[in-house]
Design a protein around this motif. Structure first.
Motif, PDB file in Angstrom:
ATOM      1  N   LEU A 189     -11.056  23.108  16.096  1.00  0.00           N
ATOM      2  CA  LEU A 189      -9.990  23.223  14.845  1.00  0.00           C
ATOM      3  C   LEU A 189      -8.821  24.060  15.239  1.00  0.00           C
ATOM      4  N   ARG A 190      -8.879  25.238  16.025  1.00  0.00           N
ATOM      5  CA  ARG A 190      -7.892  25.997  16.264  1.00  0.00           C
ATOM      6  C   ARG A 190      -6.774  25.063  17.094  1.00  0.00           C
ATOM      7  N   LEU A 191      -7.435  24.167  17.866  1.00  0.00           N
ATOM      8  CA  LEU A 191      -6.205  23.371  18.606  1.00  0.00           C
ATOM      9  C   LEU A 191      -5.560  22.472  17.431  1.00  0.00           C
ATOM     10  N   ASP A 192      -6.348  21.805  16.632  1.00  0.00           N
ATOM     11  CA  ASP A 192      -5.760  20.972  15.479  1.00  0.00           C
ATOM     12  C   ASP A 192      -4.611  21.932  14.719  1.00  0.00           C
ATOM     13  N   ASN A 193      -5.089  23.089  14.580  1.00  0.00           N
ATOM     14  CA  ASN A 193      -4.119  23.992  13.542  1.00  0.00           C
ATOM     15  C   ASN A 193      -3.202  24.861  14.313  1.00  0.00           C
ATOM     16  N   TYR A 194      -3.304  24.500  15.738  1.00  0.00           N
ATOM     17  CA  TYR A 194      -2.263  25.145  16.588  1.00  0.00           C
ATOM     18  C   TYR A 194      -2.318  26.731  16.577  1.00  0.00           C
ATOM     19  N   THR A 195      -3.495  27.308  16.252  1.00  0.00           N
ATOM     20  CA  THR A 195      -4.002  28.623  16.485  1.00  0.00           C
ATOM     21  C   THR A 195      -4.448  28.949  17.693  1.00  0.00           C
ATOM     22  N   ILE A 196      -3.844  28.482  18.747  1.00  0.00           N
ATOM     23  CA  ILE A 196      -4.658  28.669  19.936  1.00  0.00           C
ATOM     24  C   ILE A 196      -3.784  29.844  20.865  1.00  0.00           C
ATOM     25  N   VAL A 197      -2.874  30.309  20.491  1.00  0.00           N
ATOM     26  CA  VAL A 197      -1.960  31.593  20.955  1.00  0.00           C
ATOM     27  C   VAL A 197      -2.079  32.623  19.797  1.00  0.00           C
ATOM     28  N   SER A 236     -12.384  15.446   5.841  1.00  0.00           N
ATOM     29  CA  SER A 236     -11.874  16.606   6.052  1.00  0.00           C
ATOM     30  C   SER A 236     -11.272  16.942   7.198  1.00  0.00           C
ATOM     31  N   ALA A 237     -10.135  17.451   7.404  1.00  0.00           N
ATOM     32  CA  ALA A 237      -9.474  17.903   8.636  1.00  0.00           C
ATOM     33  C   ALA A 237     -10.353  18.885   9.570  1.00  0.00           C
ATOM     34  N   ALA A 238     -11.028  19.649   8.835  1.00  0.00           N
ATOM     35  CA  ALA A 238     -12.176  20.800   9.530  1.00  0.00           C
ATOM     36  C   ALA A 238     -13.195  19.835   9.998  1.00  0.00           C
ATOM     37  N   LEU A 239     -13.718  18.962   9.348  1.00  0.00           N
ATOM     38  CA  LEU A 239     -14.788  18.225  10.173  1.00  0.00           C
ATOM     39  C   LEU A 239     -14.313  17.073  11.083  1.00  0.00           C
ATOM     40  N   PHE A 252      -3.985  11.129  16.859  1.00  0.00           N
ATOM     41  CA  PHE A 252      -4.573  10.968  15.394  1.00  0.00           C
ATOM     42  C   PHE A 252      -4.396  11.872  14.420  1.00  0.00           C
ATOM     43  N   ARG A 253      -4.140  13.188  14.902  1.00  0.00           N
ATOM     44  CA  ARG A 253      -3.806  14.326  14.157  1.00  0.00           C
ATOM     45  C   ARG A 253      -2.319  14.278  13.432  1.00  0.00           C
ATOM     46  N   ASN A 254      -1.835  13.241  13.886  1.00  0.00           N
ATOM     47  CA  ASN A 254      -0.300  13.301  13.444  1.00  0.00           C
ATOM     48  C   ASN A 254      -0.325  12.292  12.212  1.00  0.00           C
ATOM     49  N   ARG A 255       0.912  12.251  11.289  1.00  0.00           N
ATOM     50  CA  ARG A 255       1.272  11.237  10.458  1.00  0.00           C
ATOM     51  C   ARG A 255       2.728  11.262  10.299  1.00  0.00           C
ATOM     52  N   PHE A 256       3.057   9.536  10.561  1.00  0.00           N
ATOM     53  CA  PHE A 256       4.539   9.503  11.047  1.00  0.00           C
ATOM     54  C   PHE A 256       4.746   8.263  10.113  1.00  0.00           C
ATOM     55  N   ASP A 257       6.073   8.038   9.701  1.00  0.00           N
ATOM     56  CA  ASP A 257       6.214   6.635   9.137  1.00  0.00           C
ATOM     57  C   ASP A 257       6.667   5.681  10.211  1.00  0.00           C
TER      58      ASP A 257
END
Length: 557
Positions: free
Chosen positions: A60-68, A273-276, A313-318
């Motif tokens: 979850l920290r990786l997906d939320n960029y809280t790794i640093v 859910s993003a968390a799941l 898959f954690r991205n959303r682009f047009d």
């Protein structure tokens, strides 16, 4: 140059101990934090009630960029690494380099450089830049701007960020080496479901994590571990709610009692859910996403060679954004300078299929269906002990691991000048920095440790072979001839034979090299472009094999 690793950060190494032996791997991982912090909301979404999960959940920290860091410039550095570096690094021929961005008067578009104009550009994108309005939130962009303001931009691998959760150096603590004889307990599922295959984890004071799995009766047993205070948790709780107990006293065969888990949902359908989703493997996410067998097979064929599927898959682009990204991934070789190998205008049915599919399933307006997870391990598959180690730097982009005669685990870093070795008995790392090559991106690929303990390490961006003496830290470099420009990948995979010669397979040939000068000793023709790995068997034969799934050749001489 050797460096001791003080208070610096993770990624992870996985020490898997089976009844029949011990296997070691290094893999990317996230930091370990004591206190739970609310992660940023999904773009355009309300606060997720399931997002307040166990803060030790690295995925979850990786997906939320809280790794640093949880916020600010440190978090912005992680976002830059994953979202900006590919086109805006100082070696690229594409987007402008962003160092000292706020000291400039105008953007490339001609607009004044302001907080608003920088944010607007990130959200809107441009002809050659995806629009990030559906992928990055206002909080994400604010942290990215903080990184630009910090004076530390940009991530170039010369000094990766320190991670305060590497504690093996300051909190010295022996790592277990047995398979059983330690703390025991039992997992029960309140709904009456089978408790088999649940990963139960102890986190030691030095940050090292040990995970065991429950049997058919829900029973688990840890290896005998150093007496002290640990954190007890469920390693990957989905489809159950997080479970965690801090300050658990462990001493020999401590009885941990019963762990009762509750399901997130009453059925196998879990909330989207993003968390799941962060707890799911890439294969599970692909299984959950709509699409035909052809679409998913094409994705697997083209998007498996370099990174995990979660990164996609954690991205959303047009459609415009996905067209740029898929073009960059499929029609270029290299990471930094990006050498185009196929014109974007050339017909490419697989490219078109992937762009249309990703736009449909991961576009700004796409909605996820309820999630399902794969079955947990059963039977013999549960008889495993997994030990994860914190690494001393973050954003290393680990590539290969190697073992030396003393049992140390060596790692290479694909985007930094750092290499190092870890003592698996303590989790303590010794790091070395390789000399920088002017104008060339730092980064190492493969490592071989010879019978004298010398580390031989390839730099595939600089096309060099490094000879590193671990006792002195002395590094000698030789250039390996290549027909591609520097900063494009070339000399990476290699192996050593019993006499110390280097074997490599590139450019439709197998090459035997003198490691002292990089000169060719002998060559053989190869029917395919390259071999992604090389090996010398005990009888002196050379073996090679392909890499990504669209190839499939093997060679023996």
């Amino acid at each position: 140059m050797p460096t001791e690793s003080p208070n610096v950060g993770p990624l992870r190494a996985i020490f898997v101990m089976l009844a029949i032996g011990i296997a070691l791997f290094l893999a990317g991982a996230m930091p370990w934090f004591h206190t739970a912090k609310a992660a940023p909301q999904e773009v355009g979404a309300a606060a997720d009630p399931l997002l307040a999960t166990d803060d030790l959940q690295r995925s979850l920290r990786l997906d939320n960029y809280t790794i640093v860091a949880d916020s600010g410039a440190g978090r912005g550095e992680a976002i830059y690494f994953y979202k900006c570096w590919m086109c805006h690094n100082k070696y690229a021929k594409g987007g402008p380099y962003l160092q000292d961005l706020y000291q400039r008067t105008k953007l490339v578009s001609g607009e004044p450089v302001t907080e608003d104009s920088v944010s607007a550009k990130i959200k809107a994108g441009g002809p050659g830049m995806p629009a990030y309005r559906s992928t990055l939130s206002d909080t994400d962009i604010a942290d990215l701007r903080a990184y630009f303001h910090s004076g530390k931009c940009c991530v170039e691998g010369e000094k990766p960020p320190a991670n305060p959760w590497y504690r093996a150096q300051t909190n010295k603590w022996p790592v277990q080496s047995s398979l059983n004889g330690g703390a025991t307990g039992v997992v029960r599922i309140r709904s009456g479901d089978s408790p088999e295959g649940v990963g139960v984890q102890l986190v030691a004071p030095n940050g090292v994590r040990t995970t065991v799995y429950t049997d058919g009766a829900g029973k688990f047993e840890f290896p005998k571990m150093q007496a002290g205070s640990y954190t007890l948790r469920i390693a990957t709780p989905v489809p159950f709610k997080p479970y965690r107990r801090d300050s658990v006293s462990i001493d020999d065969a401590t009885k941990l009692g019963e762990i009762v888990l509750e399901r997130v949902a009453d059925s196998d359908n879990l909330p989207a859910s993003a968390a799941l989703e962060a707890q799911l493997s890439g294969a599970e996410i692909l299984w959950n996403i709509p699409g035909t067998a052809e679409e998913k097979a094409t994705f697997q064929k083209n998007c498996s060679g370099c990174h995990s599927w979660q990164q996609v898959f954690r991205n959303r682009f047009d459609e415009h954004g996905w067209s740029l990204i898929v073009d960059r991934m499929m029609h270029f070789s290299g990471t930094a300078i990006a050498v185009r190998n196929r014109a974007m205008s050339d017909p490419d049915a697989e490219y078109t299929l992937l762009v249309k599919w990703l736009t449909r399933v991961r576009g700004p307006e796409s909605h996820d269906a309820p999630l399902r997870v794969f079955p947990r391990p059963r039977g013999e598959s549960t008889r495993v002990v997994v030990t994860e180690y914190e690494l001393p730097q973050q954003l290393l982009a680990l590539h290969d691991a190697a073992l030396d005669a003393q049992g140390n685990v060596w790692f290479t870093s694909h985007k930094t000048r750092y290499v190092g070795k870890m003592d698996p008995k303590t989790g303590i790392f010794t790091e070395y920095t390789l000399p920088l090559t002017p104008g060339v991106m730092p980064g190492t690929h493969h490592a071989e440790i010879d019978k004298n303990g010398i580390a031989w390490i390839s730099e595939n961006w600089a096309h060099q072979l490094n000879r590193l003496d671990p006792k002195t830290g002395e590094v000698k470099q030789v250039r390996i001839e290549s027909n591609v420009p520097l900063n494009a990948p070339s000399f990476g995979n290699f192996t050593l034979d019993a006499d110390g010669f280097v074997w490599d397979a590139r450019a439709n040939k197998i090459t035997k090299l003198d490691p002292t000068n990089g000169k060719v000793v002998k060559e053989w023709p190869l029917q395919t472009a390259s071999s992604y790995d090389n090996a010398i068997s005990y009888d002196g034969r050379y073996w090679g094999g392909s890499g990504p799934s669209q190839w499939g050749n093997t060679v023996e001489i």
